[in-house]
Scaffold this motif. Structure first.
Motif, PDB file in Angstrom:
ATOM      1  N   ALA A   1       0.844  -1.192   0.000  1.00 25.61           N
ATOM      2  CA  ALA A   1       0.000   0.000   0.000  1.00 25.61           C
ATOM      3  C   ALA A   1       0.879   1.241   0.000  1.00 25.61           C
TER       4      ALA A   1
ATOM      5  N   SER B   1       0.965  -5.883  -5.915  1.00 23.76           N
ATOM      6  CA  SER B   1      -0.438  -5.478  -6.040  1.00 23.76           C
ATOM      7  C   SER B   1      -0.565  -4.219  -5.182  1.00 23.76           C
TER       8      SER B   1
ATOM      9  N   ARG C   1      -2.095  -0.744  -3.602  1.00 22.85           N
ATOM     10  CA  ARG C   1      -3.331  -0.096  -3.163  1.00 22.85           C
ATOM     11  C   ARG C   1      -2.956   1.234  -2.517  1.00 22.85           C
TER      12      ARG C   1
END
Length: 149
Positions: A8, A145, A147
């Motif tokens: 993140a 990934s 975020r």
């Protein structure tokens, strides 16, 4: 096929401490990687490095780590912030710096598992934390990934 490593990003300006820590905890962040060039400014409030490490540990059981290799240089930051420089110029200079430092060889995707890159910018659009993730993802074949909190 391997699963992408969840990472993140977050900024601490224009938010309350309650909202900031709530977003980190809600996202399941286990470690904050501080990618700011200067992490000790009095203007950082609750996000001043030593205080932030304490708050993260006490409030959310979250580890704190400085990552200066992922920060811009003083000159680069001054040209963009103080001299009101162009974002595209800053972006290309910062990406060149990441390549020069070879960050894709100095880190591994696993080091970002459950981590959150911290900077001061409220949104990721004109912030180097987003550029770090994009740079690494390009070189690591989409291993992260990402975020933005």
């Amino acid at each position: 096929m391997t699963t992408a490593v969840p990472v993140a990003t977050i900024g601490f300006t224009r938010t309350s401490a309650e909202h900031f820590f709530g977003r980190l905890i809600g996202a399941g962040v286990r470690k904050v990687l501080d990618v700011r060039l200067h992490a000790t400014s009095q203007l950082a409030g609750f996000a001043k490095a030593d205080d932030l490490a304490w708050f993260l540990r006490r409030i959310g059981g979250i580890a704190y780590e400085r990552a200066p290799l992922l920060a811009p240089t003083d000159a680069m930051l001054a040209a963009f912030k103080k001299a009101k420089g162009d974002w595209k110029t800053y972006e290309s200079r910062f990406l060149a710096l990441m390549a020069e430092r070879g960050i894709e060889h100095r880190f591994r995707p696993e080091q970002f598992d459950g981590a959150c890159l911290l900077c001061s910018e409220a949104t990721p659009h004109h912030c180097h934390r987003r550029l770090v993730c994009e740079y690494l993802n390009e070189r690591w074949g989409g291993a992260l990934s990402v975020r933005h909190l």
